[in-house]
Structure formats: C-alpha cells, structure tokens
Design a protein around this motif. Structure first.
Motif: not given
Length: 650
Positions: A453-470, A472-480
């Motif tokens: 990702l660094v090679q692609l010039g990525v400066l920010e990594l934003h992630t879902w609250g779920a993982r790729r195996d499921r 449709e099912l979140p596993d964390r909440i983020v209150l910003d």
C-alpha cells in the motif's frame, strides 16, 4: 523522568573466505543462537531482536540476571544460546527450548557494550568496550550471562582450531574500531559449515503418513534485489513443527509465486506459494553454479531476521576486506529520515535493489526518496519504515478488514479516495467481495500488504467495522467525536469520558484513540451477532443519550453550520460500507500525524490531538511497558437485544 534509551541497530559482520591475521584483530567464537540487544533502564531489562521484537518473555532468566548489573542504564550486545555437553552451541537445541521441548543449558554470551550509566561508549575502541564489559559482568551473581572472551591475533590458527572442534566458525573484529550499526568490514565472519538463512516462499503437500507439509521452497535475494528460488528442503522437521509451521504458512498463502524464477513443469505442480515473510536457517553440502541447494537440512526458523535482509552469501576474499581497515571509517548504517531517528522498534530490513529502488518485506519500492510530506521532509521509504516499525501493533487491528484508501502518489496535497482494488494489485493486497458491489475491496493481513500500500502512495488507511470472512456482521463500534475548531481540547477529552460512562451503564467496555485529526474515537469491540442496521441504531442511541444529557455541548447533525461550538458525535461510521481511520494509520495532513490508541489514564490535556506522528510513535511504542489496549482482544461482550433495548432508557 529520563527519556528512554535510544537503541541502535546492531553491528553486523561480513562473510569472508578466510580469517584475517595480525594483532589489529580480536577473534571470538561464532555462536549458533539468536542475537539480542539487552536494554537496562528503570530497573528492568528488555531483550530486543535484530528487527526490534521484544523477546524478554522468551528468556526471563536472561533478563532477570542482566537486571542485576551494577548500573542504572546499559545496552549490552550478545547472543542467547544453548550450550551442549561438549561445549558447542546448537541452534536446533535452542529452537527446542523455545518450543517447550527438552531443556538445555541456556546462556547469554555478552560480547559488546554500547551504553553504560548515561554514557554512550560506542565510540570507544572495541578492546576498551570489552574490558569495561568484562568488569561490569563480573558483578553478576549467576552464570546465565557470560562474558564472550576472545583471542588477540593469530586469526587463521584460531579459525582452524574452531573448525576442528566442530564449531560454526569465528567472528573477527577490529580492536580499535567503534561500534557502527549496520553491516561493514570491521566485523568479519568466517564459517566452518555451509549454512545460511533462506526465505520461505512456498510449500508442498505431505506424502504418505506425514502431516502438515512435505517440503519448503526456499529463496534468497541476488545483487539486483531479485528473489530467486534455490530449491526445497524436506528434512529436519519433527511432527510438532510440521503442524505449527503449516498453520503459519496457510495464513500467508498467495496466488502468484513471489520469486523471479519459479519452477516449471512437473516441479511446479502442487506448490502453494506464500508471502516472503518467514526466514529459515538451512544447512547444506553445496550450492551449485545455478544456485540450487544440495542435501539441505532445515535447522529452524529465524524470527530475529527480516526476509528482505536475506541475500546469497558468498565469501569475499580477505584482501578485499583490507586488513588495515581500509576506508571503513566512512561507512554508515543505512538510515534515512525517520529511520535515522527511531530506535529499534523494528529492523531496517530495506535492501537496495537498484539505484532507484529499495525492497522492504518483499516489496520493491520505486522512487524510495520521493517526498510524500513536503513540510516534514518525509519520504516514501520513511513511511515504509514507519509501518515496518509498528507492524506488530497495527496488524491485529487492520487484518482482514475491507479498506478505503487515501492515495497521494504525488505526495500530500494531491490525494484521492479509493475503495476498489484492481486486478494488477500485489497479491498481498487481498480482494474482498462485497454483496451488491461488482468490484472487490482490498484488505491486508501482513507487513508485505502494508508495504504494498505504501508503494501505491497510500497515506491513510480507513477500515470497516467487520472482517472479510463475514462482511455483513460488524465486530466493533466507533463513535467519532469531531469538534468545531472553537471547541477546546479539554472539552473533547471530557466528551470521550462521558461516552465511556454511558457505555459502562450498558456494561460495555470501550477504548479511546486519537485520530491524527482534531477529535477522538471511542471504540467498542463486541462479539459478532447483530447486523449493520441494528448496530447503527444502537450507536445512534448511545450518541443521543450523551447528547441529550448536555444538549448545548453536542450535535448529531453532520452539518458544520450546526456544529458551531459543539462536538459532533458521529455514529454514522457504523453502517455497512462506512469506515474509520485505523489505529496507527498515518493521516494525509501536515506533519504526518498518526491515529494512536491510548489508555484511559493517558487521556488528558497533555496528549493533544496532534501529539503523535511517524517520527515519535515508534519511540513511544518501544518505551511502553504494556499495550494501552492490552485488554482489547480479551473483551468478550455482546450487543444483545437486551442491551439494544436498554440504551433507549439512558
């Protein structure tokens, strides 16, 4: 309180064909173990590997004895070994001890002193450093830590004797030289046995009654930085290792061979390729002219060495090493930008492949000196080394989560968002299918993926609250908590504590982190169960409860006009497809700030929203006695129907 010790990278030896002669050299036995830097401060000792991993817990007896040194601060260089009854050291026996097998005589052979009681002694000649080290070690009560003695001069005779005794070889060191991090010719190694490290790049299926895998495909980097396979090794494994190593290999599988010369025809059938991350120690009888191993035997894993550092070892003639020392006074360790300032929270495993490329974690960085943060002078290589330094901290959070990326190939200030990953992406960037979306998202699970990702010039990594195996099912909440610019920091801190208390009323534990921006995130991990709509409604209920208790302080309206002198409690990050900045990700903002997890006790006016950046985060992590989020993975809590109902009564 004194600042934490700055720990240098270890000095490394160059392989040569014969031992140097003359009184300018000191000669030591070459041990067959793990290189460690022992750092004494604040009454305790940390044991750090070559690539900055903390192995204190692996060798508590070593750390305990070194903590008895008659000094307040010290940095001692040495090697942890297992000594056999005949006096030889055995890497395989050390591996057995590490895996809980039969006990051996564990020793830490100390051979250099870098720092003592606030004084950097690395600039003193080697013979003076060793004399000081011998004196300091003489005050220790036990026998786990031992001084590594040497022979003055007579290198060729010492080498012949070492080989007759069945030792691995010798290390020859310039007696008048300072301690210089990195590889140079003031330390030389001469081996008795044909043995070196190789990168594991693939494996085959087991045959017959064998479990785990059949053989490991091996590789090393050539002078041009290409990763070339050298064949496979199928002996030297016990049943337990076959099983445990197989589990690790499965997690690293990739679709394409990571080597420039993959096998063809029948040899290629059934090979399962893996990301080039694991390093094996292998003994062999010969390496042929076409760089194939003959009669290789697996000796163990080298978790203290980075895959990018593994190169073909061919002894240089001694006359090329200039026994008089040559121009070695001008040699310096590879350092650049942030890498020159950080301590050994990670290895400098960058390998120069060509003039315009550097390889880290198996990824070839083009234009490594390209400036990505002009205001701070931070380059692409600096960013890659930052992620190398914090890999063990960021990976548990980012692994397998679908990503939205902020890419800035030309540097900060010229950026764009990217959700989807094209077919030509590096295989370490995993493709994640999302229901209803015809194009896949990306995800990573190891350091190689991060560096890709660094090679692609990525400066920010934003992630879902779920993982790729499921997904449709979140596993964390983020209150910003996103404040209006007029809101003082103290109010943002107080807001995070109020959110925490509201969650505690629901019997939910939460964690806090800076965002690299002006706000804070309160994060709630939970067992998968409810879907996105339920989780989003629940997080909205928490936000409404906190806002309702102090209506003049907060808003749930994302309009900046409605936010004047208030703090937005953004719960919308908890819907399907929404993302939040990941822990330890950089931001595309001035100064290269970083989103950093904090303990609740740390949160206060002294830790500002812009407090952390890629220059100081590795040093912070090295100085921490424990992870601020140490309980994060252990929290077992659920957003049950009863909890979702209870939030309405807050």
């Amino acid at each position: 309180m004194s600042p934490p010790l700055r720990v240098p990278q270890p000095q490394l030896a160059t392989l040569v064909a014969q031992a140097p002669d003359g009184d300018d050299w000191l000669h030591e036995i070459k041990y067959d173990g793990f290189r460690l830097l022992a750092v004494l401060e604040d009454g305790s000792v940390r044991l750090l590997t070559r690539n900055g991993k903390d192995w204190t817990d692996r060798y508590p007896s070593v750390a305990a004895e070194l903590a008895e040194l008659p000094a307040d601060t010290a940095i001692v260089d040495g090697e942890v070994v297992v000594v056999l009854p005949d006096g030889r050291t055995s890497f395989q026996a050390l591996q057995n001890v590490q895996s809980g097998g039969s006990a051996g005589v564990l020793r830490f052979m100390a051979f250099d002193l870098i720092h003592l009681d606030g004084v950097d002694v690395s600039r003193q000649p080697l013979d003076e450093r060793k004399a000081l080290l011998e004196t300091v070690l003489g005050g220790l009560p036990g026998d786990v830590v031992q001084y590594s003695d040497h022979v003055e001069g007579h290198g060729p005779a010492f080498y012949r004797q070492a080989c007759r005794l069945g030792l691995e070889g010798i290390i020859s060191k310039r007696r008048d030289a300072p301690y210089r991090p990195g590889r140079g010719r003031e330390w030389l190694k001469v081996k008795c046995l044909r043995e070196q490290e190789f990168v594991i790049v693939g494996y085959t299926a087991p045959q017959g009654a064998r479990t785990g895998f059949g053989a490991l495909w091996l590789a090393a980097h050539d002078d041009d930085g290409r990763l070339l396979q050298v064949g496979k090794v199928g002996t030297g494994f016990d049943t337990a290792l076959l099983r445990t190593l197989h589990r690790r290999l499965r997690s690293l599988e990739v679709d394409e061979p990571p080597v420039a010369n993959p096998p063809r025809g029948a040899a290629a059938r059934g090979v399962r390729w893996v990301a080039p991350e694991l390093v094996a120690q292998v003994a062999f009888t010969e390496m042929t002219a076409d760089r194939s191993l003959r009669h290789p035997t697996f000796r163990g894993l080298r978790e203290d060495k980075a895959a990018a550092d593994v190169v073909f070892e061919s002894p240089a003639p001694l006359d090329a090493d200039s026994s008089s020392g040559g121009d070695m006074g001008t040699r310096k360790a590879r350092t650049s930008g942030v890498a020159s300032q950080r301590s050994s929270a990670s290895s400098r495993s960058a390998t120069r492949t060509r003039r315009d490329r550097v390889e880290i974690a198996g990824i070839s960085l083009s234009n490594p000196d390209k400036v990505l943060y002009a205001d701070a002078g931070i380059t692409k290589l600096d960013l890659a080394r930052y992620y190398e330094a914090v890999a063990d901290w960021i990976l548990p959070h980012i692994q397998d989560r679908p990503l939205t990326l902020v890419r800035c190939p030309s540097g900060r200030g010229d950026c764009f968002y990217q959700k989807h990953i094209g077919e030509n992406a590096h295989p370490s960037i995993l493709r994640v299918a999302i229901p209803g979306d015809p194009e896949p998202y990306g995800a990573v699970r190891n350091l190689t993926g991060l560096i890709a990702l660094v090679q692609l010039g990525v400066l920010e990594l934003h992630t879902w609250g779920a993982r790729r195996d499921r997904v449709e099912l979140p596993d964390r909440i983020v209150l910003d908590l996103d404040p209006d610019p007029a809101v003082p920091w103290e109010r943002v801190v107080d807001a995070a504590r109020q959110v925490r208390e509201a969650l505690r009323l629901l019997d939910l534990e939460s964690f806090v982190k800076t965002t690299g921006g002006k706000g804070l995130h309160v994060v709630v991990p939970f067992r998968r169960g409810p879907g996105w709509d339920e989780v989003k409604a629940f997080s909205q209920g928490v936000a409404q409860a906190v806002s309702g208790a102090s209506p003049g302080e907060y808003t749930l309206n994302i309009s900046k006009a409605k936010r004047r002198n208030r703090i937005l409690i953004d719960y919308l990050r908890n819907g399907m497809g929404a993302t939040a900045i990941e822990s330890y990700s950089t931001r595309a903002r001035p100064g290269a700030p970083v989103a950093v997890p904090l303990s609740w006790d740390e949160l206060g006016p002294d830790v500002r929203e812009d407090h952390f950046n890629i220059r100081n985060v590795p040093q912070r992590l090295q100085s921490l006695k424990e992870d601020p989020w140490k309980d994060y993975a252990a929290v077992k809590q659920s957003i049950t129907a009863a909890v979702r109902k209870k939030v309405k009564s807050l």
